[in-house]
Design an enzyme around this catalytic site. Sequence first.
Site, PDB file in Angstrom:
ATOM      1  N   ASP A 446      48.402  38.256  38.923  1.00 43.96           N
ATOM      2  CA  ASP A 446      47.155  38.355  38.163  1.00 43.96           C
ATOM      3  C   ASP A 446      46.395  39.623  38.528  1.00 43.96           C
ATOM      4  OD1 ASP A 446      45.271  37.526  36.304  1.00 43.96           O
ATOM      5  OD2 ASP A 446      45.110  35.503  37.129  1.00 43.96           O
ATOM      6  N   ASP A 506      43.786  34.015  28.353  1.00 49.92           N
ATOM      7  CA  ASP A 506      43.401  32.842  29.134  1.00 49.92           C
ATOM      8  C   ASP A 506      42.990  31.679  28.236  1.00 49.92           C
ATOM      9  OD1 ASP A 506      43.893  33.925  31.604  1.00 49.92           O
ATOM     10  OD2 ASP A 506      41.817  34.483  32.016  1.00 49.92           O
TER      11      ASP A 506
END
Length: 697
Positions: A446, A506
């Site tokens: 990430d 997301d």
Amino acid sequence: MESPQRIDGTAITIVFDALAGAPPSLLHVGGKLPDDEDLHALRLAVRPKRHGSQPDVPDLATIWPQLGRGYLGLPAMALRRGMAALPSNLVLGSGARIADRSAHIELEDLVAGVRVLVDWRIGAGDVIRASATIINAGDTPLAIDRLVSIALPLPGWATYATRFHGHWAGEMHQDTTPIPHGRSGGESRGGRPGFGGANWLIAHNGGFSADHGRAVALHLAWSGDHETVIERDADGAILQMGARYDPGEIILAPGARFTTPDAVLAIVDGGRKEVRRALHTHVRSDVLIGRANWAPRRVHLNSWEALAFDMNEASLMRLASDAAAIGIERFIVDDGWFTGRRDDTTSLGDWTPDSRLFPNGLTPLIDHVTALGMDFGLWVEPEMVSPDSDLYRAHPDWCLHRPGVDRPTQRHQLVLDLAKPEVSDHLFGVLDGLLSVHRIAYLKWDHNRELFPNDGAGHNQTLALYALIDRLRAAHRNVEIESCASGGGRIDCGMLSRCHRVWPSDNNDAIERLRINRAWSLFLPPEVMGNHVGPSPNPITGRMLPMDFRAKVALFGHMGVEADPAAMSDADRATLAAHIACYKQYRDLLHNGTLYEIAFDDAGLFGTLIERDGKALALVARADMATDYNAGPVRFPGLQADRRYIVTFPLAGPKPPNGVAGQLLSGRLLRDTGLVLPLSRPATAWLVAFDQEDEPA
């Protein structure tokens, strides 16, 4: 290079022309010309004539525009020696090699002490990779303030541009507008491509649609900052794309050279269908490492939406057992597993399992996961550090910062300076240790923060990131890596050449994902796009959607689950398990086939069909309430007109949507007339399968 010269792909031709030693212009960018085409006659036919209010010898837009001879547009490079801008007058050198599928063009200015090498190479899917190399042929340092990867004079028919913009959880909004007079474009300044989407662009003719129209699709294969500019004046339009550099960031010593990242270029005739065909072929063949030997894409369950930070060994083992029971094949522990991490304010950089959560380390959990028949994945964010962490306390100088001033955070974190060898060595040691000690098959990598203050650090930071991932992959060749950056903040072919998939957003809301995935699928094949079933209500949008709808949407990508099966009803768990089984049945088709957009006049309808070897699977979904009770027939592209197909409706339950289930229908009828499906209610989705009979109709 006194006469025009050409390079050819399977279905395209590019013809270069240079007069009076200047950088080449383009005489033809488009469909394949006959092998014996008279290029001198082509020059006479298409080269623009001088018009009023021009220099006596017009300096036309070239593949390397520069100031000084009457061209008044944006130059392809900006250079300095010391504080003074360095003007240049590049002329064609003696080393041009233009033949077959590549063009290598040498430009030089002996007075300025600068050489530029322009390279265009045609690869799989007729996609062109373009780059430029600059050489400091002078005896003092040369500063590069701007240097593009490609400068493309647009064909006259390219009068519209489709651009993309967005934000966190709302990536890839698509806008199509006429290319305006003057200068337009976009850039990023956060050390990654960001959510603005300016490194993905399609220039095309009016009326460009799903399967009609000509286009030039461009992308910059670079994971740092970028710049895209379209400049239109009375003589036409030119598009430039390249990495963005801060002044003083790139300085070449005498004799040194610097090469830009590649720009990716597809020239097509056949609408969005052909953009997808070209770029999916390119990504599968020329970008993804070892793509031909990839194993089937395993169904994921990610722990984040199920547990967030409220995790420990017992809760994760329970979640893993519930995941295996519905057919999950890979179990991924997201944020919260490492020392001290109870929320997002602390502990980034301390990449050791928290002994309070895992008294015996990660091994018991991994053993439990593998005993259930799944492999194990782990979330990391190696490029970041929390001010409240052991790593920061030990090495406060390892982050990007300005000495003597405060250190602004984003998401309570700072950025590690990967260009420092000691920082990259430390990160490699930590990650290598995790992967060497544990059976970890997958890293979710990430990147949740913009790069600031970068102060000219962005280029080296990106190169250091590449080197770190390359080093890690060389040591652990069987570990798959996912690139995530708050969702879609760093999706590009530079990362995809090192990773196995990306996280498009997301936002797992299935209605939002229909739009987001449709835009990304213009450029990326479905097997690299993570697509998960999220909880209901959705934690970002608050929307409540039926499991049947969420699961059908998640099939068309790399399928996963980001929810707790134990929190679902028995009916929802059974529905999800059935869709996971369906994904496994069709994933070879879904991940190796040709993707077609099912086009609708109704903006609330979305459709995708993937075809391979006489079989096809389609998703048709409605996002909102229909205007009329009866939706029109759905026409299915990609089917062969002279073949017949058995039509079925996977997972339709005991009542298929009409009486054609199991019937044999011609590809022509299905393609041109279509099928009527019940699509009046929002959050309705159907799967339609087509199985070709052996003999032509």
